[in-house]
Design a protein around this motif. Sequence first.
Motif, PDB file in Angstrom:
ATOM      1  N   HIS A 241      15.885  16.498  18.907  1.00 14.90           N
ATOM      2  CA  HIS A 241      14.913  15.606  18.267  1.00 14.90           C
ATOM      3  C   HIS A 241      14.775  14.350  19.111  1.00 14.90           C
ATOM      4  CE1 HIS A 241      12.617  13.675  15.110  1.00 14.90           C
ATOM      5  NE2 HIS A 241      13.452  12.656  15.103  1.00 14.90           N
ATOM      6  N   ASP A 242      13.541  14.100  19.576  1.00 15.27           N
ATOM      7  CA  ASP A 242      13.244  12.890  20.358  1.00 15.27           C
ATOM      8  C   ASP A 242      14.201  12.698  21.526  1.00 15.27           C
ATOM      9  OD1 ASP A 242      11.088  12.265  18.799  1.00 15.27           O
ATOM     10  OD2 ASP A 242      12.122  10.770  17.579  1.00 15.27           O
ATOM     11  N   GLY A 243      14.495  13.782  22.238  1.00 12.23           N
ATOM     12  CA  GLY A 243      15.331  13.681  23.428  1.00 12.23           C
ATOM     13  C   GLY A 243      16.817  13.625  23.169  1.00 12.23           C
ATOM     14  N   THR A 244      17.237  13.713  21.908  1.00  9.55           N
ATOM     15  CA  THR A 244      18.659  13.724  21.576  1.00  9.55           C
ATOM     16  C   THR A 244      18.966  14.970  20.750  1.00  9.55           C
ATOM     17  OG1 THR A 244      18.380  12.457  19.530  1.00  9.55           O
ATOM     18  CG2 THR A 244      18.686  11.208  21.565  1.00  9.55           C
ATOM     19  N   ARG A 245      20.213  15.086  20.303  1.00 13.09           N
ATOM     20  CA  ARG A 245      20.595  16.174  19.410  1.00 13.09           C
ATOM     21  C   ARG A 245      21.130  15.564  18.124  1.00 13.09           C
ATOM     22  NH1 ARG A 245      21.475  21.398  21.226  1.00 13.09           N
ATOM     23  NH2 ARG A 245      23.598  21.674  20.438  1.00 13.09           N
ATOM     24  N   VAL A 246      20.409  15.807  17.029  1.00 11.75           N
ATOM     25  CA  VAL A 246      20.820  15.314  15.716  1.00 11.75           C
ATOM     26  C   VAL A 246      21.861  16.285  15.163  1.00 11.75           C
ATOM     27  CG1 VAL A 246      20.053  14.777  13.375  1.00 11.75           C
ATOM     28  CG2 VAL A 246      18.563  14.281  15.328  1.00 11.75           C
ATOM     29  N   THR A 247      23.038  15.779  14.825  1.00  8.77           N
ATOM     30  CA  THR A 247      24.120  16.648  14.375  1.00  8.77           C
ATOM     31  C   THR A 247      24.344  16.519  12.868  1.00  8.77           C
ATOM     32  OG1 THR A 247      25.809  14.959  14.792  1.00  8.77           O
ATOM     33  CG2 THR A 247      25.284  16.473  16.593  1.00  8.77           C
ATOM     34  N   GLY A 248      24.893  17.563  12.291  1.00 10.67           N
ATOM     35  CA  GLY A 248      25.205  17.567  10.866  1.00 10.67           C
ATOM     36  C   GLY A 248      25.693  18.938  10.454  1.00 10.67           C
ATOM     37  N   TRP A 249      25.599  19.226   9.187  1.00 11.25           N
ATOM     38  CA  TRP A 249      26.040  20.523   8.668  1.00 11.25           C
ATOM     39  C   TRP A 249      25.151  20.939   7.505  1.00 11.25           C
ATOM     40  CZ3 TRP A 249      27.276  20.464   3.526  1.00 11.25           C
ATOM     41  CH2 TRP A 249      27.608  19.219   2.972  1.00 11.25           C
ATOM     42  N   LEU A 250      25.173  22.227   7.214  1.00 10.33           N
ATOM     43  CA  LEU A 250      24.422  22.743   6.077  1.00 10.33           C
ATOM     44  C   LEU A 250      25.233  23.823   5.380  1.00 10.33           C
ATOM     45  CD1 LEU A 250      23.078  25.807   6.665  1.00 10.33           C
ATOM     46  CD2 LEU A 250      21.713  24.458   8.251  1.00 10.33           C
ATOM     47  N   ARG A 251      24.948  24.011   4.099  1.00 11.86           N
ATOM     48  CA  ARG A 251      25.579  25.073   3.327  1.00 11.86           C
ATOM     49  C   ARG A 251      24.510  25.802   2.521  1.00 11.86           C
ATOM     50  NH1 ARG A 251      28.569  22.362  -0.070  1.00 11.86           N
ATOM     51  NH2 ARG A 251      27.358  22.797  -1.961  1.00 11.86           N
ATOM     52  N   ALA A 252      24.628  27.112   2.439  1.00  9.78           N
ATOM     53  CA  ALA A 252      23.704  27.927   1.653  1.00  9.78           C
ATOM     54  C   ALA A 252      24.465  28.609   0.530  1.00  9.78           C
ATOM     55  CB  ALA A 252      23.043  28.977   2.539  1.00  9.78           C
ATOM     56  N   THR A 346      29.015  20.324  20.655  1.00 15.40           N
ATOM     57  CA  THR A 346      28.766  18.956  20.193  1.00 15.40           C
ATOM     58  C   THR A 346      29.580  18.697  18.928  1.00 15.40           C
ATOM     59  OG1 THR A 346      26.482  19.124  21.014  1.00 15.40           O
ATOM     60  CG2 THR A 346      26.991  17.314  19.489  1.00 15.40           C
ATOM     61  N   PRO A 347      30.535  17.751  18.969  1.00 17.64           N
ATOM     62  CA  PRO A 347      31.329  17.478  17.764  1.00 17.64           C
ATOM     63  C   PRO A 347      30.441  17.008  16.607  1.00 17.64           C
ATOM     64  CG  PRO A 347      32.328  16.473  19.709  1.00 17.64           C
ATOM     65  CD  PRO A 347      30.966  16.947  20.119  1.00 17.64           C
ATOM     66  N   VAL A 348      30.789  17.427  15.409  1.00 18.34           N
ATOM     67  CA  VAL A 348      30.048  17.051  14.206  1.00 18.34           C
ATOM     68  C   VAL A 348      30.979  16.269  13.292  1.00 18.34           C
ATOM     69  CG1 VAL A 348      28.822  17.885  12.166  1.00 18.34           C
ATOM     70  CG2 VAL A 348      28.492  19.016  14.373  1.00 18.34           C
ATOM     71  N   ALA A 349      30.646  15.006  13.067  1.00 23.77           N
ATOM     72  CA  ALA A 349      31.494  14.139  12.250  1.00 23.77           C
ATOM     73  C   ALA A 349      31.325  14.441  10.768  1.00 23.77           C
ATOM     74  CB  ALA A 349      31.148  12.675  12.530  1.00 23.77           C
ATOM     75  N   GLN A 350      32.392  14.237  10.027  1.00 23.98           N
ATOM     76  CA  GLN A 350      32.388  14.355   8.556  1.00 23.98           C
ATOM     77  C   GLN A 350      31.886  15.715   8.078  1.00 23.98           C
ATOM     78  OE1 GLN A 350      30.036  10.860   7.503  1.00 23.98           O
ATOM     79  NE2 GLN A 350      31.898   9.630   7.300  1.00 23.98           N
ATOM     80  N   ALA A 351      32.217  16.762   8.835  1.00 26.00           N
ATOM     81  CA  ALA A 351      31.843  18.113   8.432  1.00 26.00           C
ATOM     82  C   ALA A 351      32.845  18.639   7.412  1.00 26.00           C
ATOM     83  CB  ALA A 351      31.797  19.025   9.656  1.00 26.00           C
ATOM     84  N   PRO A 352      32.446  19.595   6.588  1.00 25.32           N
ATOM     85  CA  PRO A 352      33.380  20.194   5.635  1.00 25.32           C
ATOM     86  C   PRO A 352      34.564  20.844   6.342  1.00 25.32           C
ATOM     87  CG  PRO A 352      31.118  20.800   5.121  1.00 25.32           C
ATOM     88  CD  PRO A 352      31.090  20.135   6.454  1.00 25.32           C
ATOM     89  N   SER A 361      24.696  23.734  23.705  1.00 18.87           N
ATOM     90  CA  SER A 361      23.310  24.001  24.055  1.00 18.87           C
ATOM     91  C   SER A 361      23.223  24.628  25.438  1.00 18.87           C
ATOM     92  CB  SER A 361      22.511  22.693  24.061  1.00 18.87           C
ATOM     93  OG  SER A 361      22.976  21.843  25.103  1.00 18.87           O
ATOM     94  N   ALA A 362      22.034  25.143  25.769  1.00 13.94           N
ATOM     95  CA  ALA A 362      21.816  25.681  27.110  1.00 13.94           C
ATOM     96  C   ALA A 362      22.019  24.600  28.163  1.00 13.94           C
ATOM     97  CB  ALA A 362      20.406  26.268  27.204  1.00 13.94           C
ATOM     98  N   HIS A 363      21.572  23.379  27.871  1.00  8.38           N
ATOM     99  CA  HIS A 363      21.767  22.284  28.820  1.00  8.38           C
ATOM    100  C   HIS A 363      23.249  22.036  29.070  1.00  8.38           C
ATOM    101  CE1 HIS A 363      17.536  21.476  27.830  1.00  8.38           C
ATOM    102  NE2 HIS A 363      17.483  20.751  28.933  1.00  8.38           N
ATOM    103  N   ALA A 364      24.052  22.088  28.021  1.00  8.18           N
ATOM    104  CA  ALA A 364      25.480  21.826  28.175  1.00  8.18           C
ATOM    105  C   ALA A 364      26.147  22.889  29.036  1.00  8.18           C
ATOM    106  CB  ALA A 364      26.151  21.749  26.803  1.00  8.18           C
ATOM    107  N   LEU A 365      25.858  24.156  28.792  1.00  7.94           N
ATOM    108  CA  LEU A 365      26.516  25.214  29.560  1.00  7.94           C
ATOM    109  C   LEU A 365      25.931  25.361  30.966  1.00  7.94           C
ATOM    110  CD1 LEU A 365      27.221  28.020  26.933  1.00  7.94           C
ATOM    111  CD2 LEU A 365      28.774  26.334  27.915  1.00  7.94           C
TER     112      LEU A 365
END
Length: 478
Positions: A241-252, A346-352, A361-365
């Motif tokens: 998103h906008d040249g960065t990577r927005v991190t977080g988590w989701l649950r279904a 990419t580390p994700v803070a405050q994840a479950p 990402s492809a860029h990272a590898l």
Amino acid sequence: MTFDRDSCYEAVLARDRRFDGWFFVAVTSTGIYCRPVCPVRSPKLANCRFYANAAAAEQAGFRPCLRCRPELAPGHGLLDVSRRLAQAAAALIGAGFLNDANLSALAARVGVSTRHLRRIFEAEFGVSPIDYAQTQRLLMAKRLLADTTLPAAQVALTAGFGSVRRFNDLFSRRYGFTPARVRKHATDAARAATADTLTLDLPYRPPFAWDALLYSLTSQAISGVERVTHDSYTRAIAVPHDGTRVTGWLRADHLPQRLALRITLSSSLTPVVPSLLAQVRRFFDLDCRPDLIDARLGALAAALPGMRVPGAFDGFETAVRAIALRHWPRADAHAWLQRIADAFGTPVAQAPDGLRTAFPSAHALASVSAQTLRATGLPLRGVTCLLKLADEVVQQRVFLEPFTPLDETLAHLRDVIGLDEWSVQYVAMRALGWPNAYPLGDPLIAQMAPDDGACWAPWRAYAAQHFAYAAGQEASAA
């Protein structure tokens, strides 16, 4: 798209969920348009107008129903190849592509001229791409107002409006009431949200073999990136998103009584809600048509109707999984995937609990040396393939997502990147969302399934999923 009025009206009278999302009914006496499953009293046929999509209904001057909420209707899925370009553009618009880019960029992304895109889009949907995008923004805003507690200003920006004033003005003019009216009627999803989360319900067409889907996801889960329990799926995620990577988590979580999945998102993902919801729908195959697919599969689907084919949050990740699975048995492949996720993700803070990092990402590898990758245990041939894959994705010479040109993409995976046929079919099934893919790499699955599965075309991926589930159950019993 043309409609048989009598057939559509019969579907409205029966509130037939098979048609949910395939057309909308507008009522001239109320000025409102609905899904065919709307619970309100059925209108008279003489007062009904039928439209292929919400944008066409709104362009004709109708407002969305506050009861059945047209923004919640399931999508179409991949059924008609001849319409794939227009459908590809619509999918990108629905994911928010035009919020940050113009129509020329959209046309380039799907591989046609701007003029041709307008022509095929209007032929398919009856409205221009810009009108379609405006409706998608309004419906996304309406959903966020009803299902979250986000401030109105944040709702406007998240939905893709450049300013709150423009959002308020357009919303009021189009719908005849203010955003505040929607906010007054909080839904269960809004009440389930917390200060740190958003909660949104995503409907599907029944039946839905949720337990079988979770079983498949469990067998493929990468520790630290995903966590699957007996009734839910949780994942760490990083979205560009906008040249960065927005991190977080989701649950279904499954809500069978509502025929929906309840998706809980960390509030950090708010800026990418439109694109993320589109990814979630693809990942859980929520736009599947089980009535069509199960009828084609016949006896194969009779014991377990509503099978879904899991998709991908990131096509690159899916291709890396395929590379790992071709070099090791499943357990060893997943152990290696966990190692590279921990090392390069990419580390994700405050994840479950149980989640640490989003998959790299492809860029990272692409920036990792061959020597470093060899040190993770991947054989030289796999390293060469992985680095070539990462470079091709970074350079945008290949797109691993739905609606990309199928034959060209599969040929690129074979000839340029060097994937074998099982890997190509696996990527086609999960990353490209191609319903006729047929990956039969497991010897036990291959023993159970016919050689080419032609009798199940164009739904061979669902047949393969049935065989994979049956093979897993047989192995577990043994």
